[in-house]
Design an enzyme around this catalytic site. Structure first.
Site, PDB file in Angstrom:
ATOM      1  N   GLY A  13      -2.484  -7.788   2.432  1.00 20.63           N
ATOM      2  CA  GLY A  13      -3.733  -7.644   1.670  1.00 20.63           C
ATOM      3  C   GLY A  13      -3.528  -6.932   0.346  1.00 20.63           C
ATOM      4  O   GLY A  13      -4.147  -7.276  -0.664  1.00 20.63           O
ATOM      5  N   ASP A  14      -2.635  -5.948   0.343  1.00 18.96           N
ATOM      6  CA  ASP A  14      -2.303  -5.241  -0.900  1.00 18.96           C
ATOM      7  C   ASP A  14      -1.660  -6.208  -1.888  1.00 18.96           C
ATOM      8  O   ASP A  14      -1.925  -6.155  -3.095  1.00 18.96           O
ATOM      9  CB  ASP A  14      -1.346  -4.081  -0.629  1.00 18.96           C
ATOM     10  N   ALA A  15      -0.786  -7.082  -1.362  1.00 15.91           N
ATOM     11  CA  ALA A  15      -0.108  -8.058  -2.214  1.00 15.91           C
ATOM     12  C   ALA A  15      -1.105  -9.054  -2.788  1.00 15.91           C
ATOM     13  O   ALA A  15      -1.049  -9.396  -3.980  1.00 15.91           O
ATOM     14  CB  ALA A  15       0.975  -8.783  -1.413  1.00 15.91           C
ATOM     15  N   ASN A  49       0.933  -0.187  -3.652  1.00 17.27           N
ATOM     16  CA  ASN A  49       1.476  -1.507  -3.331  1.00 17.27           C
ATOM     17  C   ASN A  49       0.878  -2.570  -4.243  1.00 17.27           C
ATOM     18  O   ASN A  49       1.576  -3.463  -4.732  1.00 17.27           O
ATOM     19  CB  ASN A  49       1.175  -1.868  -1.866  1.00 17.27           C
TER      20      ASN A  49
END
Length: 349
Positions: free
Chosen positions: A300-302, A67
């Site tokens: 959070g991945d973004a 991601n």
């Protein structure tokens, strides 16, 4: 230093094919699943994935680090990011490759013939999400793939390495190979994400092995608190700012580059500590109305994707944080860890 689009960023993680479909409660009951829960699949869950594919569904190239890799590539010039991990030799791997290709992300997977590709079934029931993950081949990554001539050549050419903390449960030698490559080549940067509270809680030894090599370490407030609890001593029970300063001051292999610690706190300010400064900085998040939020899964991945893209582009620390917040804001307005198309262009807050 800006990105030149020649695969400067290499990411390592656990690839999963997210299969998202809207279902009624009967499907949850059929597979003994709960709303707003996340579990690892058992044998009884295996037919779920084919059932979701038989419905109107969305396929997303998932897994936390993947991601993030997609997020970084969303911002950076074409051909900037490579992602590596392990998949099976099956239709799910083909779908995963297609999803990554659509996002412009280059993947160089190890193929394991004994395990199927990792999948995450995402059952959407109104505002509820239930996640059922079968890691399978994602657990089978091996150092020999990373060190094969064709992959190691990509490693040598890359200037930035990003690793998801979940991979600490899979292949620590591969993580350490990247970490040492960065430390031994002073112009390279090694970045790691804590990923989840159970990583510092139950894989602290593996995490500690990597810590001297962190140029950037990213996590949220819950993960930071779990790390402090596992670390013990004076940092146990402290708040995010104090934890960040403590982590920044840990022993470092490449003393020529100061470590930076980044702790996100949802809608509260992002905390950043730089080695030697002695005090953390705080950056307020971008505001968003509650009515605009569709799905916070993968936020959070973004954030990590935007932040890492800023590092690759040589932006200031403040702008890197803002880029992370900008991409996270876009992501939570989409279903699952996705980014809007047509592509939007970053602008400062």
């Amino acid at each position: 230093m800006g990105s030149t689009g020649d695969y400067q960023l290499l990411c390592l993680g656990n690839p999963l094919l997210d299969i998202q479909a809207e279902c009624d409660e009967s499907v949850l009951e059929k597979y003994s699943l709960k709303p707003n829960d996340a579990i690892l699949a058992e044998e009884k869950h295996m037919p779920l994935y084919a059932e979701l594919l038989s419905r109107k569904h969305a396929l997303i190239a998932g897994g936390a680090a993947q991601n993030t890799a997609r997020g970084a590539q969303y911002i950076l010039p074409a051909n900037s990011v490579i992602y590596i991990g392990c998949v099976g030799q099956d239709e799910y791997a083909d779908k995963l490759r297609s999803a990554c290709a659509a996002a412009g992300l280059r993947v160089e997977y190890r193929v394991d013939e004994s395990q199927p590709t990792g999948r995450c079934g995402v059952i959407i029931n109104g505002s509820n999400r239930s996640l059922c993950t079968h890691l399978a081949a994602a657990n089978e990554y091996k150092l020999d793939h990373l060190q094969s001539p064709e992959i190691w050549e990509l490693v040598k050419k890359a200037k930035f390495y990003y690793v998801g903390g979940y991979h600490l449960t899979v292949c620590v030698p591969a993580i350490m190979a990247l970490a040492k490559e960065a430390a031994e080549n002073k112009d390279k940067i090694f970045m790691l994400n804590l990923s989840a509270p159970f990583i510092p809680s139950f894989f602290k030894q593996q995490l500690d092995e990597t810590s001297p090599y962190w140029d950037y370490i990213i996590g949220n407030e819950t993960e930071a608190a779990a790390w402090a609890e596992a670390e013990g001593g004076e940092v146990k029970g402290k708040g995010p700012a104090e934890i960040a300063v403590y982590m920044a001051g840990l022993k470092k292999a490449n003393e020529g580059r100061k470590r930076t610690v980044v702790i996100t706190q949802g809608t509260d300010p992002t905390v950043v500590a730089v080695q030697g400064e002695g005090k953390a900085r705080e950056y307020p998040v971008r505001t968003i109305g509650a009515e605009e939020i569709y799905d916070t899964n993968g936020a959070g991945d973004a954030f990590a994707g935007g932040f890492v893209a800023g590092i690759v582009e040589g932006k200031s620390l403040e702008e890197c944080v803002d880029m992370g917040q900008w991409l996270a804001k876009l992501s939570i307005q989409e279903l699952g860890p996705q980014y809007p198309f047509p592509k939007q262009t970053y602008s400062k807050a």
